[in-house]
Design a protein around this motif. Structure first.
Motif, PDB file in Angstrom:
ATOM      1  N   TRP A  18      -5.802   1.616  -4.030  1.00  0.00           N
ATOM      2  CA  TRP A  18      -5.303   1.490  -2.646  1.00  0.00           C
ATOM      3  C   TRP A  18      -5.853   2.594  -1.740  1.00  0.00           C
ATOM      4  O   TRP A  18      -6.010   2.401  -0.531  1.00  0.00           O
ATOM      5  CB  TRP A  18      -3.779   1.539  -2.650  1.00  0.00           C
ATOM      6  CG  TRP A  18      -3.216   2.877  -3.086  1.00  0.00           C
ATOM      7  CD1 TRP A  18      -2.897   3.266  -4.351  1.00  0.00           C
ATOM      8  CD2 TRP A  18      -2.949   4.008  -2.240  1.00  0.00           C
ATOM      9  NE1 TRP A  18      -2.448   4.558  -4.363  1.00  0.00           N
ATOM     10  CE2 TRP A  18      -2.451   5.045  -3.080  1.00  0.00           C
ATOM     11  CE3 TRP A  18      -3.064   4.254  -0.880  1.00  0.00           C
ATOM     12  CZ2 TRP A  18      -2.085   6.287  -2.590  1.00  0.00           C
ATOM     13  CZ3 TRP A  18      -2.699   5.498  -0.387  1.00  0.00           C
ATOM     14  CH2 TRP A  18      -2.208   6.500  -1.232  1.00  0.00           C
ATOM     15  N   ARG A  76     -10.161   2.003  -1.582  1.00  0.00           N
ATOM     16  CA  ARG A  76     -10.708   0.707  -1.155  1.00  0.00           C
ATOM     17  C   ARG A  76     -11.106   0.685   0.326  1.00  0.00           C
ATOM     18  O   ARG A  76     -12.150   0.120   0.664  1.00  0.00           O
ATOM     19  CB  ARG A  76      -9.698  -0.405  -1.452  1.00  0.00           C
ATOM     20  CG  ARG A  76     -10.240  -1.807  -1.171  1.00  0.00           C
ATOM     21  CD  ARG A  76      -9.285  -2.877  -1.633  1.00  0.00           C
ATOM     22  NE  ARG A  76      -9.118  -2.842  -3.082  1.00  0.00           N
ATOM     23  CZ  ARG A  76      -8.011  -2.435  -3.705  1.00  0.00           C
ATOM     24  NH1 ARG A  76      -6.968  -2.042  -2.991  1.00  0.00           N
ATOM     25  NH2 ARG A  76      -7.940  -2.435  -5.017  1.00  0.00           N
ATOM     26  N   PRO A  77     -10.327   1.266   1.247  1.00  0.00           N
ATOM     27  CA  PRO A  77     -10.744   1.225   2.662  1.00  0.00           C
ATOM     28  C   PRO A  77     -12.097   1.881   2.922  1.00  0.00           C
ATOM     29  O   PRO A  77     -12.760   1.565   3.912  1.00  0.00           O
ATOM     30  CB  PRO A  77      -9.618   1.975   3.380  1.00  0.00           C
ATOM     31  CG  PRO A  77      -8.428   1.823   2.486  1.00  0.00           C
ATOM     32  CD  PRO A  77      -8.980   1.846   1.095  1.00  0.00           C
ATOM     33  N   ASN A 136     -16.885   6.323  -3.422  1.00  0.00           N
ATOM     34  CA  ASN A 136     -15.602   6.192  -2.717  1.00  0.00           C
ATOM     35  C   ASN A 136     -14.559   7.222  -3.150  1.00  0.00           C
ATOM     36  O   ASN A 136     -13.993   7.917  -2.300  1.00  0.00           O
ATOM     37  CB  ASN A 136     -15.062   4.773  -2.868  1.00  0.00           C
ATOM     38  CG  ASN A 136     -15.795   3.778  -1.995  1.00  0.00           C
ATOM     39  OD1 ASN A 136     -16.781   4.130  -1.344  1.00  0.00           O
ATOM     40  ND2 ASN A 136     -15.344   2.551  -1.966  1.00  0.00           N
ATOM     41  N   SER A 163      -2.125   0.327  12.189  1.00  0.00           N
ATOM     42  CA  SER A 163      -2.488  -0.086  10.833  1.00  0.00           C
ATOM     43  C   SER A 163      -1.398  -0.951  10.209  1.00  0.00           C
ATOM     44  O   SER A 163      -1.681  -2.000   9.627  1.00  0.00           O
ATOM     45  CB  SER A 163      -2.735   1.157   9.967  1.00  0.00           C
ATOM     46  OG  SER A 163      -2.958   0.794   8.624  1.00  0.00           O
ATOM     47  N   THR A 183      -2.160  -4.939   9.425  1.00  0.00           N
ATOM     48  CA  THR A 183      -2.289  -5.305   8.009  1.00  0.00           C
ATOM     49  C   THR A 183      -1.119  -6.146   7.520  1.00  0.00           C
ATOM     50  O   THR A 183      -1.295  -7.014   6.650  1.00  0.00           O
ATOM     51  CB  THR A 183      -2.412  -4.048   7.130  1.00  0.00           C
ATOM     52  OG1 THR A 183      -1.302  -3.171   7.386  1.00  0.00           O
ATOM     53  CG2 THR A 183      -3.713  -3.313   7.430  1.00  0.00           C
ATOM     54  N   THR A 231     -13.848  -6.544   5.856  1.00  0.00           N
ATOM     55  CA  THR A 231     -14.098  -5.322   6.625  1.00  0.00           C
ATOM     56  C   THR A 231     -12.946  -4.982   7.554  1.00  0.00           C
ATOM     57  O   THR A 231     -12.594  -3.804   7.709  1.00  0.00           O
ATOM     58  CB  THR A 231     -15.395  -5.482   7.432  1.00  0.00           C
ATOM     59  OG1 THR A 231     -16.493  -5.744   6.543  1.00  0.00           O
ATOM     60  CG2 THR A 231     -15.710  -4.207   8.207  1.00  0.00           C
ATOM     61  N   ASP A 282      -9.776  -5.620   7.156  1.00  0.00           N
ATOM     62  CA  ASP A 282      -8.694  -5.060   6.350  1.00  0.00           C
ATOM     63  C   ASP A 282      -9.000  -3.609   5.986  1.00  0.00           C
ATOM     64  O   ASP A 282      -8.134  -2.728   6.099  1.00  0.00           O
ATOM     65  CB  ASP A 282      -8.526  -5.903   5.082  1.00  0.00           C
ATOM     66  CG  ASP A 282      -7.428  -5.359   4.182  1.00  0.00           C
ATOM     67  OD1 ASP A 282      -6.271  -5.287   4.632  1.00  0.00           O
ATOM     68  OD2 ASP A 282      -7.733  -4.999   3.032  1.00  0.00           O
ATOM     69  N   HIS A 283     -10.246  -3.345   5.578  1.00  0.00           N
ATOM     70  CA  HIS A 283     -10.634  -1.977   5.245  1.00  0.00           C
ATOM     71  C   HIS A 283     -10.520  -1.068   6.469  1.00  0.00           C
ATOM     72  O   HIS A 283     -10.062   0.081   6.361  1.00  0.00           O
ATOM     73  CB  HIS A 283     -12.062  -1.950   4.712  1.00  0.00           C
ATOM     74  CG  HIS A 283     -12.222  -2.716   3.443  1.00  0.00           C
ATOM     75  ND1 HIS A 283     -13.450  -3.227   3.033  1.00  0.00           N
ATOM     76  CD2 HIS A 283     -11.340  -3.086   2.490  1.00  0.00           C
ATOM     77  CE1 HIS A 283     -13.291  -3.854   1.881  1.00  0.00           C
ATOM     78  NE2 HIS A 283     -12.028  -3.789   1.532  1.00  0.00           N
ATOM     79  N   LEU A 284     -10.925  -1.571   7.628  1.00  0.00           N
ATOM     80  CA  LEU A 284     -10.902  -0.763   8.849  1.00  0.00           C
ATOM     81  C   LEU A 284      -9.492  -0.297   9.178  1.00  0.00           C
ATOM     82  O   LEU A 284      -9.256   0.897   9.432  1.00  0.00           O
ATOM     83  CB  LEU A 284     -11.489  -1.570  10.011  1.00  0.00           C
ATOM     84  CG  LEU A 284     -11.356  -0.947  11.404  1.00  0.00           C
ATOM     85  CD1 LEU A 284     -12.126   0.359  11.477  1.00  0.00           C
ATOM     86  CD2 LEU A 284     -11.845  -1.915  12.483  1.00  0.00           C
ATOM     87  N   ARG A 287      -6.776  -0.293   7.265  1.00  0.00           N
ATOM     88  CA  ARG A 287      -6.170   0.540   6.224  1.00  0.00           C
ATOM     89  C   ARG A 287      -6.728   1.961   6.281  1.00  0.00           C
ATOM     90  O   ARG A 287      -5.994   2.936   6.064  1.00  0.00           O
ATOM     91  CB  ARG A 287      -6.393  -0.084   4.856  1.00  0.00           C
ATOM     92  CG  ARG A 287      -5.603  -1.371   4.650  1.00  0.00           C
ATOM     93  CD  ARG A 287      -5.703  -1.904   3.236  1.00  0.00           C
ATOM     94  NE  ARG A 287      -5.034  -3.182   3.114  1.00  0.00           N
ATOM     95  CZ  ARG A 287      -3.725  -3.338   2.948  1.00  0.00           C
ATOM     96  NH1 ARG A 287      -2.940  -2.267   2.856  1.00  0.00           N
ATOM     97  NH2 ARG A 287      -3.189  -4.537   2.843  1.00  0.00           N
ATOM     98  N   LEU A 288      -8.018   2.078   6.558  1.00  0.00           N
ATOM     99  CA  LEU A 288      -8.610   3.406   6.735  1.00  0.00           C
ATOM    100  C   LEU A 288      -8.012   4.096   7.952  1.00  0.00           C
ATOM    101  O   LEU A 288      -7.768   5.310   7.938  1.00  0.00           O
ATOM    102  CB  LEU A 288     -10.126   3.288   6.867  1.00  0.00           C
ATOM    103  CG  LEU A 288     -10.900   4.599   7.031  1.00  0.00           C
ATOM    104  CD1 LEU A 288     -10.687   5.500   5.823  1.00  0.00           C
ATOM    105  CD2 LEU A 288     -12.389   4.320   7.222  1.00  0.00           C
TER     106      LEU A 288
END
Length: 630
Positions: free
Chosen positions: A321, A324-325, A344, A372, A376, A384, A386-388, A390-391
């Protein structure tokens, strides 16, 4: 071959196998019996996909969707997704929409031609002479134009007695030309036409038109009106399919999967009775793949790739978790080569911490965390996006934490507001451990120390990787040597001892030219000293951007807060301060990301990272509009 389609469908459901083009072993007699399947089905699948995409574009044009931009993806079961009856019905609707759109396009083309004809006839509307009027054996008749400055009567005078056998009928004029109908007796036609052309006469033709210009204009007007009504009827027909938008989107996802499946099929080889499939799958999924294939009458085997195969092996990053972002950062740069280091987990702590240091504000951090969580949890994006977000949430936590240390909440928003409410307040600043304005030098030193830690971490990773590859001497003379130098320089500065620094210098002399010969040993030593000293110094100095961005963001926020407080009105203060902080937040949200990305990709990755990996793209249900619930 009877099981081939079923196996492909099940592999697509499993989503862990990337089907690859098998190696051609033409020298094997058994291989010669294998042939590439026909790509006819792939062409048909792409045609269906194109048709549905065009239908959705037609709906977007003739029945725009209101709202829905922040709605989560709807979910469907696999049974609903594969419903053949609904799929065929959606394809028929897509065909009808595409036909309507093409008919509208044809009518629009005709409309443009009719308007062009009408515009061409506009100067001749006052002329009561049929446009099909043509010359006879005894009379020459011409429609045409003359420059606006020419006078027809003067031209008749130039013809002398021949002018008595000629006449002009004016249809009108504009700023540049005049429109005329010319008649003359055949006996003087050559002389008259020659004179007219000398004065700029240009002949006009009306092919296929009969009757006067006014009569043709009325006919064209009727055709234009009929064209408008036909287009309106077709547009209303297309808009009537708005209720089928969801079905068409589901159909679009289905056609995309058909294309993916048929593309995979094109990479198979078969004999008409059997088929051969080659591909890649993560080792962790071997149990699931075995369970699937054991249910079919097929033979299969798996093997780890050999080192010579590494350039062709796709790469799938292992993540949790927290890491992954960071996929969006790694994929933006380049995936690691197969067999290399997954960056990563090695990058995530530094990236998140550095971002928080640069933005460093509790208010901005709260906004990032809220954005976020909302995106989410409500929209449930994939890939991408979702990653954005979460990051963004992770960096928001870091930003809030560092902001708590520096006492920043939209700059000095709270103290300024408290002063407006009560001029005698004692709240002049929020509690803080340090502040960008008062402790600038300390923050700068701390930023460069953090940079030194990251660079040494990168060197340590490189050291371990070289040992794994058996490059022991390279690891000793490259990384260990400079660690000794760094340690010796620190001890010398503290006044403890200079012996370690001297040992480091000797190691540089020996290690820089240990594999060089002759005079090359001297140049190698100087080259190594120059490159390493300037390289490490420049890399560490680059981390000063952590302090610079923290200071810039804090100062800009305080400037807007101060401007808002000048009128002494709370309402104006809120407007000016919030608008300014919104601008500051937007600029720094992107700016901090770019500078953080630079530190990771240039200063950090340069120490150990080997890029060039191919992304792992399994055959799976990768949808755009719907989430398929298995």
């Amino acid at each position: 071959v009877g099981s081939e389609m079923c196996i492909r469908d099940r592999l697509q459901d499993l989503g862990c196998v990337e089907i690859d083009e098998p190696e051609d072993t033409g020298d094997d007699p058994a291989w010669a019996a294998l042939a590439r399947p026909s790509d006819e089905a792939l062409g048909e699948a792409r045609e269906r996909q194109s048709r549905v995409s065009e239908a959705l574009e037609a709906l977007k044009q003739y029945a725009p969707e209101k709202g829905g931009g922040f709605s989560p993806r709807p979910e469907v079961t696999r049974k609903q997704f594969l419903d053949r009856e609904a799929y065929d019905r959606a394809l028929r609707d897509a065909g009808a929409l595409c036909d309507a759109r093409r008919d509208i396009a044809a009518l629009e083309s005709d409309f443009g031609k009719l308007r062009a004809q009408q515009a061409a006839l506009a100067p001749w509307l006052s002329l009561e002479i049929p446009l099909e009027t043509a010359s006879t054996p005894s009379v020459t008749a011409l429609f045409g134009t003359l420059p606006a400055g020419e006078e027809p009567e003067a031209l008749l005078g130039e013809l002398g007695q021949a002018g008595e056998l000629c006449s002009f009928t004016s249809a009108g004029r504009d700023r540049n030309v005049q429109y005329l109908f010319f008649l003359c007796h055949r006996s003087v036609a050559d002389q008259a036409v020659e004179l007219l052309q000398a004065h700029g006469f240009s002949r006009a033709t009306f092919r296929g038109l009969t009757g006067t210009a006014a009569e043709n204009d009325r006919r064209l007007q009727g055709e234009l009106e009929a064209n408008r009504k036909a287009r309106q009827a077709l547009a209303e027909k297309a808009a009537g399919y708005a209720g089928e938008r969801s079905a068409l989107r589901l159909c679009a996802d289905r056609t995309a999967q058909d294309v993916r499946r048929e593309t995979a099929k094109a990479q198979l080889r078969d004999t008409g009775e059997t088929f051969y499939l080659a591909g890649w799958f993560p080792a962790e999924d071997q149990g699931a793949l075995k369970a699937l294939l054991d249910g079919y009458p097929c033979a299969w085997e798996s093997a780890d790739p050999a080192p010579e195969d590494y350039p062709q092996v796709p790469v799938k990053l292992k993540n949790n978790w927290f890491t992954r972002p960071l996929n969006m950062v790694t994929e933006m740069y380049s995936l690691p080569a197969y067999g290399g280091v997954d960056p990563n987990p090695l990058m995530a702590p530094f990236f998140v911490l550095f971002y928080g240091i640069m933005l460093a504000d509790m208010g901005y951090g709260l906004l990032m965390i809220l954005a976020s969580l909302i995106v989410t949890r409500r929209l449930k994006p994939k890939g991408t996006m979702d990653h954005l977000f979460r990051l963004m949430g992770l960096c928001g936590v870091s930003t809030f934490a560092v902001g708590a240390l520096t006492g920043g909440f939209f700059g000095d928003f709270i103290p300024q507001l408290a002063k407006l409410i009560d001029p005698n307040t004692t709240l002049t600043a929020l509690p803080s451990l340090f502040t960008p304005l008062d402790d600038t030098l300390s923050i700068l030193v701390g930023a460069m120390c953090l940079g030194f830690v990251q660079i040494v971490t990168g060197m340590a990773i490189s050291f371990v990787e070289k040992l794994k590859k058996g490059q022991v001497m390279d690891a000793v003379w490259e990384e260990v040597t400079w660690w000794v130098v760094f340690l010796g320089a620190g001890l010398a500065i503290l006044g403890v001892t200079k012996i370690v620094l001297i040992v480091g210098g000797v190691m540089i002399l020996v290690g820089s030219g240990w594999n060089a010969k002759g005079f090359g040993k001297v140049t190698a030593v100087f080259g190594s000293l120059y490159n390493h000293i300037t390289g490490y110094f420049g890399d560490i100095l680059s981390y000063s951007r952590l302090m610079a961005l923290m200071l810039a963001g804090s100062v800009i926020a305080q400037v807007f807060n101060t401007l808002g407080a000048i009128p002494g009105n709370i309402f104006l203060f809120l407007i000016i301060s919030l608008a300014g902080n919104a601008l500051n937040f937007a600029l720094n949200l992107l700016g901090c990301y770019v500078h953080d990305l630079r530190l990771q990709c240039l200063e950090y990755f340069g120490k150990f990272y080997e890029d060039g990996g191919k992304p792992f793209r399994p055959l799976d249900l990768n949808t755009k509009y719907y989430n398929v619930v298995k």
